[in-house]
Write a protein that holds these residues in place. Structure first.
Motif, short mmCIF file in Angstrom:
data_model
loop_
_atom_site.label_atom_id
_atom_site.label_comp_id
_atom_site.label_asym_id
_atom_site.label_seq_id
_atom_site.Cartn_x
_atom_site.Cartn_y
_atom_site.Cartn_z
N TYR A 33 -10.96 -7.24 -10.63
CA TYR A 33 -9.79 -7.15 -10.38
C TYR A 33 -8.63 -6.56 -11.18
N ILE A 34 -8.99 -6.96 -12.28
CA ILE A 34 -7.70 -6.21 -13.41
C ILE A 34 -7.84 -4.81 -13.59
N ALA A 35 -8.99 -4.23 -13.66
CA ALA A 35 -9.33 -2.92 -14.11
C ALA A 35 -8.98 -1.81 -12.62
N PRO A 36 -9.34 -2.47 -11.36
CA PRO A 36 -8.96 -1.80 -10.32
C PRO A 36 -7.39 -1.96 -9.98
N THR A 37 -6.65 -2.97 -10.43
CA THR A 37 -5.56 -3.12 -10.27
C THR A 37 -4.64 -2.21 -11.06
N LEU A 38 -5.02 -2.10 -12.33
CA LEU A 38 -4.39 -1.12 -13.17
C LEU A 38 -4.59 0.36 -13.01
N GLN A 39 -5.78 0.68 -12.26
CA GLN A 39 -5.95 2.13 -11.87
C GLN A 39 -4.91 2.62 -10.70
N PRO A 70 -1.12 3.13 -24.38
CA PRO A 70 -2.29 2.48 -24.21
C PRO A 70 -2.51 1.56 -23.13
N MET A 71 -3.81 1.64 -22.55
CA MET A 71 -3.81 0.51 -21.38
C MET A 71 -3.53 -1.01 -21.90
N ASP A 72 -3.70 -1.11 -23.01
CA ASP A 72 -3.54 -2.86 -23.33
C ASP A 72 -2.12 -3.12 -23.39
N VAL A 73 -1.23 -1.89 -23.96
CA VAL A 73 0.12 -2.03 -23.89
C VAL A 73 0.76 -2.05 -22.63
N LEU A 74 0.32 -1.59 -21.77
CA LEU A 74 0.80 -1.48 -20.20
C LEU A 74 0.49 -2.48 -19.76
N PHE A 75 -0.79 -3.13 -19.77
CA PHE A 75 -1.18 -4.35 -19.27
C PHE A 75 -0.14 -5.47 -19.67
N GLN A 127 0.99 -1.19 0.01
CA GLN A 127 0.17 0.11 0.04
C GLN A 127 0.99 1.30 0.29
N VAL A 128 1.06 1.81 -1.09
CA VAL A 128 2.13 2.83 -1.65
C VAL A 128 1.24 4.23 -1.01
N ASP A 129 1.72 5.11 -0.44
CA ASP A 129 1.12 6.36 -0.28
C ASP A 129 0.93 6.96 -1.58
N SER A 130 -0.48 7.45 -1.86
CA SER A 130 -0.82 8.01 -3.09
C SER A 130 -0.21 9.37 -3.19
N SER A 131 0.39 9.83 -2.22
CA SER A 131 0.64 11.46 -2.40
C SER A 131 2.03 11.27 -2.90
N LEU A 173 -1.91 2.24 -11.00
CA LEU A 173 -0.70 2.44 -11.60
C LEU A 173 -0.81 3.89 -12.05
N VAL A 174 -2.19 4.16 -12.62
CA VAL A 174 -2.47 5.33 -13.46
C VAL A 174 -2.01 6.75 -12.91
N PRO A 175 -1.95 7.14 -11.86
CA PRO A 175 -1.73 8.51 -11.50
C PRO A 175 -0.32 8.63 -11.63
N SER A 176 0.73 7.60 -11.13
CA SER A 176 2.02 7.75 -11.25
C SER A 176 2.36 8.00 -13.00
N ILE A 177 1.62 7.02 -13.57
CA ILE A 177 1.98 7.13 -14.95
C ILE A 177 1.67 8.23 -15.58
#
Length: 216
Positions: A132-138, A157-162, A67-71, A140-144
């Motif tokens: 599970y898949i979409a929430p897990t990828l999310q 694109p999300m598919d490439v990231l996955f 659980q990494v700090d979202s800040s 990563l989204v803010p940092s990316i």
């Protein structure tokens, strides 16, 4: 009557070995050591039992992710040009991906079930994606997004990231192939942890190298 935890674990073992279609209710009952109508009586259907198995297995797996700090990555008021924030986001990315690979070491059966389901356009894939898949990828989204904005990473694109992040998990769950490629027959937990960290570093460095503004 087996305990619920044992029932779900044996169900995971059966689905991992046989696949959903070949894991009949009768065969599941035989492996669970229960009557042939147990699955329907307790869960309502084989599909509902599969969902219960995956909820138990994936829920426990996700709970072990760091659980990494979202800040992190917000760059604070340190007067710098944003480099510290970029490094924090890169570290956050590394921690999440490392955590994912490390949990795969403890739960290789899940990987086998999920990989099998990825190739089938079914309601089960919809369930895995939405829960599970979409929430897990999310996560990563803010940092990316911040890394892309700073030029550290190219827009992906999300598919490439996955497919950049997930397939390498096979390096943690495909033990027979890994041993043929040189992994020790009895790799220690420390060795597997080091492998997970090396794999995550390789993936993250590859993602960061795609940025046109990548720094030396």
């Amino acid at each position: 009557m087996p305990e619920e935890e044992s029932i779900l674990l044996r169900g995971l073992e059966a689905f991992a070995e046989l696949g959903y279609d070949h894991a009949s209710a009768r065969e599941l009952a035989r492996r669970l050591g229960v009557s042939h109508n147990f699955i329907n009586d307790r869960y309502g259907s084989k599909a509902a039992f599969w969902r219960a198995v995956m909820d138990s297995a994936l829920g426990a797996q996700l709970a072990r992710l760091p659980q990494v700090d979202s800040s992190v990555g917000d760059d604070g008021d340190d007067g710098d040009d944003g480099d510290d924030g970029d490094e924090d986001d890169a570290e956050r990315l590394r921690q999440i991906i490392t955590g994912f690979y490390r949990t795969a070491v403890d739960t290789p059966l899940i990987g086998r079930v999920v990989v099998d389901e990825f190739s089938r356009d079914t309601e089960r894939l919809d369930y895995l994606y939405e829960r599970y898949i979409a929430p897990t990828l999310q996560t990563l989204v803010p940092s990316i997004e911040r890394l892309v904005a700073s030029g550290r990473m190219a827009p992906i694109p999300m598919d490439v990231l996955f497919f950049a992040v997930i397939p390498p998990v096979s390096g943690m769950v495909d033990g027979p192939l890994a041993r043929r490629l040189g992994r020790p027959e009895t790799a220690s937990p420390e060795q597997l942890t080091a492998t997970a960290e090396s794999l995550a570093t390789l993936v993250v460095n590859g993602l960061l190298a795609t940025g046109s503004g990548s720094r030396p």
